[in-house]
Design an enzyme around this catalytic site. Structure first.
Site, PDB file in Angstrom:
ATOM      1  N   HIS A 216      43.106  21.634  50.503  1.00 42.69           N
ATOM      2  CA  HIS A 216      42.760  22.464  49.348  1.00 42.69           C
ATOM      3  C   HIS A 216      41.998  21.614  48.339  1.00 42.69           C
ATOM      4  O   HIS A 216      42.557  20.727  47.701  1.00 42.69           O
ATOM      5  CB  HIS A 216      44.046  23.029  48.735  1.00 42.69           C
TER       6      HIS A 216
ATOM      7  N   HIS B  68      41.898  32.649  51.054  1.00 44.75           N
ATOM      8  CA  HIS B  68      42.378  31.554  50.209  1.00 44.75           C
ATOM      9  C   HIS B  68      43.346  30.702  51.024  1.00 44.75           C
ATOM     10  O   HIS B  68      43.257  29.483  51.012  1.00 44.75           O
ATOM     11  CB  HIS B  68      43.051  32.127  48.962  1.00 44.75           C
TER      12      HIS B  68
ATOM     13  N   LYS C  80      40.915  25.854  54.893  1.00 44.27           N
ATOM     14  CA  LYS C  80      41.793  24.858  54.262  1.00 44.27           C
ATOM     15  C   LYS C  80      42.720  24.207  55.293  1.00 44.27           C
ATOM     16  O   LYS C  80      43.262  23.134  55.028  1.00 44.27           O
ATOM     17  CB  LYS C  80      42.638  25.513  53.164  1.00 44.27           C
TER      18      LYS C  80
ATOM     19  N   CYS D  18      41.838  26.918  40.921  1.00 44.02           N
ATOM     20  CA  CYS D  18      41.282  26.897  42.279  1.00 44.02           C
ATOM     21  C   CYS D  18      40.195  27.940  42.496  1.00 44.02           C
ATOM     22  O   CYS D  18      39.542  27.951  43.543  1.00 44.02           O
ATOM     23  CB  CYS D  18      42.403  27.077  43.296  1.00 44.02           C
TER      24      CYS D  18
ATOM     25  N   PHE E 141      45.800  29.032  39.885  1.00 45.34           N
ATOM     26  CA  PHE E 141      46.918  29.044  38.945  1.00 45.34           C
ATOM     27  C   PHE E 141      46.479  29.741  37.652  1.00 45.34           C
ATOM     28  O   PHE E 141      45.364  29.547  37.179  1.00 45.34           O
ATOM     29  CB  PHE E 141      47.341  27.607  38.610  1.00 45.34           C
TER      30      PHE E 141
ATOM     31  N   GLU F 116      48.416  37.496  50.392  1.00 46.78           N
ATOM     32  CA  GLU F 116      47.012  37.703  50.743  1.00 46.78           C
ATOM     33  C   GLU F 116      46.871  38.528  52.014  1.00 46.78           C
ATOM     34  O   GLU F 116      46.013  39.415  52.102  1.00 46.78           O
ATOM     35  CB  GLU F 116      46.295  36.361  50.900  1.00 46.78           C
TER      36      GLU F 116
END
Length: 421
Positions: free
Chosen positions: A344, A307, A339, A167, A407, A318
């Site tokens: 996403h 994010h 998002k 991502c 990831f 975060e």
């Protein structure tokens, strides 16, 4: 060696909330959700029945039909966004040195729809006619091909490759483009990302990981970062593209300038295959690295496009990282997760969110985090910080920071600021 300055001179977007930059930005400001029932395949036996799909897209409107059959959907998305960005930049390619224009595109997965179709077809026929695959199977599927197709279409001979970091992929693409340009290795780079993973394998795979929201009765409100009732991310698709240009080259051709790329940061969590570090260590490091690269103090940032995927652990870590990096200033800046509207976009997320950050800086408007309804009891989400819940906010935005985490523990951060002489 004196590093060159890098500016943004063109934008292109194909997203679940708009098939061009103008519509994308307008819907972000309005807080429009792009989520709805999946139409790409039969979801009857799947845990998740919805996603943020691109709507009303027909590749033949943009690409020759003969060429289209050689492209996976993600490549089509990439080309459409790149076309808009290049046109928006106002470059006269007949006057440009095409050896000095490059393409760096990010993708997290690549041609998963092509792979899925070819393998299913093979499984059905292997016992009767043996292995039979399309000659376009491999070039449609491989992750680098979108960058290659864009360069072939326009004759760009400069740096050309693909970044793959889940991502964080398209933020890494922007970071690499920024470095090539400030080192004087190119004049212009077409940078962005694309993804088209709303397929049986894509949705089924993420479902198996318990990563996706299953709020099938209320898709539009399923992506709810920082809300207590969040239950996973909503998959999106599309592409974002930015034309990054060395400043003096842009000025010489009289280009309009959206914003300046101030700095970039990269880091690794080195912790877990899919989960962010619970203390936000990688997130802290990547934001500090970006600020250091930009030679900026935390107090100079007015907006963070987080994010913020709407997962339980990720949102908490975060939020914790932001407080650690920004201290008291964390209560004075705006935070939002776009998002919540786009879903996403995986490998395309960084580019699409960089565009949102550029437009926030240009227009002094922070898009909202929609669907907030209940505060999390975890003390690490400090609701005294301004998460810009449910409604856009007008405010001066001198600089914006955009986070993307992937990831594998990949973290990338882009800082954009208002352009001044």
């Amino acid at each position: 060696m004196e590093l060159k300055r890098v500016v943004v001179t063109g934008l292109g977007a194909l997203t679940p909330v708009g098939n061009n930059v103008a519509d994308f930005w307008e819907n972000l400001k309005k807080g429009v959700s792009g989520a709805g029932p999946i139409t790409h395949f039969d979801v009857t036996n799947f845990k998740t029945h919805f996603a943020c799909e691109v709507k009303g897209f027909n590749g033949t409107d943009f690409i020759d039909r003969k060429e289209l059959r050689k492209m996976d959907v993600y490549t089509q998305y990439a080309i459409v966004a790149a076309k808009e960005a290049i046109a928006d930049s106002g470059m006269d390619l007949e006057k440009e040195d095409l050896n000095r224009i490059g393409v760096i595109y990010g993708v997290g997965i690549g041609g998963i729809q092509t792979f899925e179709e070819e393998i299913i077809s093979y499984a059905k026929t292997r016992e009767t006619i043996g292995p039979r695959f399309s000659p376009f199977f491999i070039p449609k599927m491989i992750a680098d091909i979108a960058a290659g197709q864009i360069s072939i279409m326009y004759g760009f001979h400069g740096p050309n490759f693909t970044t793959v970091s889940a991502c964080a992929s398209s933020s890494n693409a922007i970071a690499d483009a920024f470095n090539y340009l400030r080192l004087g290795k190119a004049n212009v780079i077409v940078a962005g990302g694309a993804e088209a993973a709303i397929s049986e394998a894509g949705v089924g795979g993420f479902n198996a990981m318990h990563a996706l929201s299953t709020r099938n009765d209320d898709p539009e409100h399923a992506s709810r970062p920082f809300s207590a009732s969040r239950d996973g991310f909503v998959m999106g698709e599309g592409s974002g593209c930015l034309i990054l240009e060395e400043l003096e080259h842009a000025k010489a051709r009289g280009a309009k300038i959206y914003a300046e790329i101030a700095g970039i940061g990269v880091s690794a969590d080195a912790y877990h295959l899919t989960a962010s570090h619970p203390e936000g260590l990688g997130a802290i490091l990547v934001m500090k690295n970006a600020l250091e690269d930009a030679n900026m103090a935390p107090e100079e940032i007015d907006y963070i496009n987080v994010h913020g995927t709407s997962t339980s652990v990720g949102d908490i870590s975060e939020a914790k990282a932001i407080k650690e990096v920004f201290g008291e200033h964390a209560y004075k800046l705006n935070i939002s997760s776009t998002k919540s509207m786009t879903g996403h976009l995986l490998g395309a997320a960084g580019a699409v969110e960089a565009i949102a950050s550029v437009l926030a800086v240009k227009n002094d408007i922070v898009p909202p985090t929609i669907n907030h309804d209940e505060e999390d009891k975890d003390e690490n989400i400090d609701y005294q910080m301004n998460f810009t819940f449910n409604k856009a906010q007008e405010r001066p935005v001198r600089a914006a920071l955009s986070n993307t985490f992937g990831f594998g523990g990949h973290n990338a951060c882009i800082i954009v600021k208002k352009y001044t002489e």
